[in-house]
Design an enzyme around this catalytic site. Structure first.
Site, short mmCIF file in Angstrom:
data_model
loop_
_atom_site.label_atom_id
_atom_site.label_comp_id
_atom_site.label_asym_id
_atom_site.label_seq_id
_atom_site.Cartn_x
_atom_site.Cartn_y
_atom_site.Cartn_z
CE LYS A 178 -2.41 1.45 3.90
NZ LYS A 178 -2.19 2.88 4.07
CG ASP A 184 -4.68 4.56 1.96
OD1 ASP A 184 -5.82 5.01 1.78
OD2 ASP A 184 -4.20 4.33 3.10
CE LYS A 195 -7.57 6.85 4.32
NZ LYS A 195 -6.14 6.52 4.32
CG HIS A 252 -13.82 14.31 0.25
ND1 HIS A 252 -14.17 14.23 1.57
CD2 HIS A 252 -14.89 14.84 -0.38
CE1 HIS A 252 -15.39 14.71 1.74
NE2 HIS A 252 -15.84 15.09 0.56
CG ASP A 253 -11.47 18.48 -5.01
OD1 ASP A 253 -12.35 19.34 -5.21
OD2 ASP A 253 -10.27 18.76 -4.95
N PRO A 281 -16.90 16.34 -7.99
CG PRO A 281 -19.16 15.79 -8.19
CD PRO A 281 -18.24 16.86 -7.67
CG ASN A 282 -14.43 17.75 -13.88
OD1 ASN A 282 -14.64 16.97 -14.79
ND2 ASN A 282 -13.48 18.68 -13.92
CB THR A 283 -11.43 17.64 -8.95
OG1 THR A 283 -11.74 18.94 -9.43
CG2 THR A 283 -9.99 17.59 -8.52
CB THR A 292 -10.11 3.11 12.53
OG1 THR A 292 -8.90 3.32 11.83
CG2 THR A 292 -10.89 1.99 11.87
NE ARG A 334 -0.98 -3.09 15.94
CZ ARG A 334 -1.07 -2.46 14.77
NH1 ARG A 334 -1.52 -3.09 13.70
NH2 ARG A 334 -0.68 -1.21 14.66
CD GLN A 363 -4.78 1.02 13.80
OE1 GLN A 363 -5.87 1.53 14.03
NE2 GLN A 363 -4.24 1.03 12.58
N GLY A 394 0.59 -3.29 9.27
CA GLY A 394 1.81 -2.50 9.15
C GLY A 394 2.83 -2.79 10.22
NE ARG A 395 1.81 1.47 13.54
CZ ARG A 395 0.99 2.31 14.18
NH1 ARG A 395 1.50 3.19 15.01
NH2 ARG A 395 -0.31 2.27 13.96
O1 C5P Z 1 0.85 -0.06 11.46
P1 C5P Z 1 -0.61 -0.33 11.27
O2 C5P Z 1 -0.94 -1.80 11.06
O3 C5P Z 1 -1.46 0.30 12.35
O4 C5P Z 1 -0.95 0.40 9.90
C1 C5P Z 1 -2.24 0.49 9.40
C2 C5P Z 1 -2.24 1.18 8.08
O5 C5P Z 1 -3.59 1.31 7.67
C3 C5P Z 1 -1.65 2.59 8.07
O6 C5P Z 1 -1.09 2.81 6.78
C4 C5P Z 1 -2.86 3.47 8.27
O7 C5P Z 1 -2.72 4.74 7.70
C5 C5P Z 1 -3.92 2.67 7.53
N1 C5P Z 1 -5.29 2.92 7.94
C6 C5P Z 1 -5.74 2.76 9.25
N2 C5P Z 1 -7.06 3.01 9.56
C7 C5P Z 1 -7.90 3.40 8.59
C8 C5P Z 1 -7.46 3.54 7.28
C9 C5P Z 1 -6.14 3.30 6.98
O8 C5P Z 1 -5.00 2.36 10.12
N3 C5P Z 1 -9.17 3.59 8.88
#
Ligand code: C5P
Length: 237
Positions: free
Chosen positions: A33, A60, A62, A64-65, A67-69, A124, A186, A195, A215-216
């Site tokens: 991603k 990723d 996201k 938001h603008d 519709p045309n853009t 989230t 996790r 989180q 991610g982490r």
């Molecule tokens: O490190 P971790 O597993 O928390 O990373 C989650 C990834 O998902 C990050 O890139 C974060 O920006 C993304 N994300 C999130 N919650 C969302 C949308 C995206 O944690 N609602």
């Protein structure tokens, strides 16, 4: 294969660091991603380069603008050859529909593999208080369902949502092919970091999630490959 359900966020500031992560983990996870940080520092040419390496990319951004853009930006995203990208469902019906229509059209006209277009519901990181302050007085879950339904009705391929919301989204939307991508994952061995509401990878898949953004727990592990393999074992156990 389970590895194809794991999306690794390249949450790093530079192209070099992203390339290191890709080369270390490309045989272990199915999708990478690229978010706003890396997209801003490394640019669209970097995204193209990664796609040309044969990597499946979830962009990723996201959008938001108006519709045309959003529709025009989405067409350019599709031309990069990515596998999935997202727009905020809060952008509304016309923005969502025009995006889907223009992406579909360009992909068939230019013979491009159509990327999945996914709606962002409520981040989230937001709680009810965050919503209230911007004038939304619904409960989070109700608002998420409303936006998921709107995304489906406008022809989007799915949504990003918290794993806690997957069951009710599945109930609300009859389309079995509706893709649900969940961050906030996790594994048993990891810390929660920032989180708040988390699920293990196994729970999230059991509840009906299609793809897990992890991610982490992987990127901060001493041995990243071992961390992914442990996650896969945990899912299979
Ligand atoms: O490190 P971790 O597993 O928390 O990373 C989650 C990834 O998902 C990050 O890139 C974060 O920006 C993304 N994300 C999130 N919650 C969302 C949308 C995206 O944690 N609602």
């Amino acid at each position: 294969m389970i590895k194809d359900k794991i999306i690794l966020p390249l949450d790093v500031p530079s192209e070099e660091e992203a390339k290191d992560l890709i080369s270390e983990l490309k045989n272990e996870v199915g999708i990478f991603k690229i978010g706003l940080q890396l997209f801003t520092s490394a640019g669209a040419s970097f995204v193209k380069e990664v796609v040309e390496m044969g990597i499946k990319v979830f962009l990723d951004v996201k959008f938001h603008d108006i519709p045309n853009t959003v529709a025009k930006a989405s067409v350019e995203v599709a031309r990069l050859g990515i596998w999935m990208f997202n727009v905020h469902a809060l952008g509304g019906e016309e923005m969502l529909k025009r995006t889907v229509d223009e992406v579909n059209e360009i992909c068939s006209r230019e013979n491009i593999n159509k990327p999945k277009v996914i709606g962002v519901t409520i981040l989230t990181s937001a709680d009810e208080n965050t919503l209230k302050k911007v004038g939304i007085n619904h409960e989070i879950e109700k608002q998420v369902l409303k936006l998921a339904k709107l995304s489906g009705d406008c022809g989007l391929d799915g949504v990003v949502a918290s794993p806690n919301e997957v069951k009710s989204i599945r109930k609300e939307i009859s389309n079995n092919g509706f893709t649900i991508v969940t961050p906030g994952i996790r594994p048993g061995f990891a810390t929660k970091d920032d989180q708040k509401r988390v699920m293990t990878p196994k729970e999230a898949l059991n509840t009906g999630s299609d793809y897990l953004v992890i991610g982490r727990p992987i990127t901060k592990a001493k041995d990243k490959i071992k961390a992914v393999r442990k996650i896969i074992e945990e899912i299979q156990s």
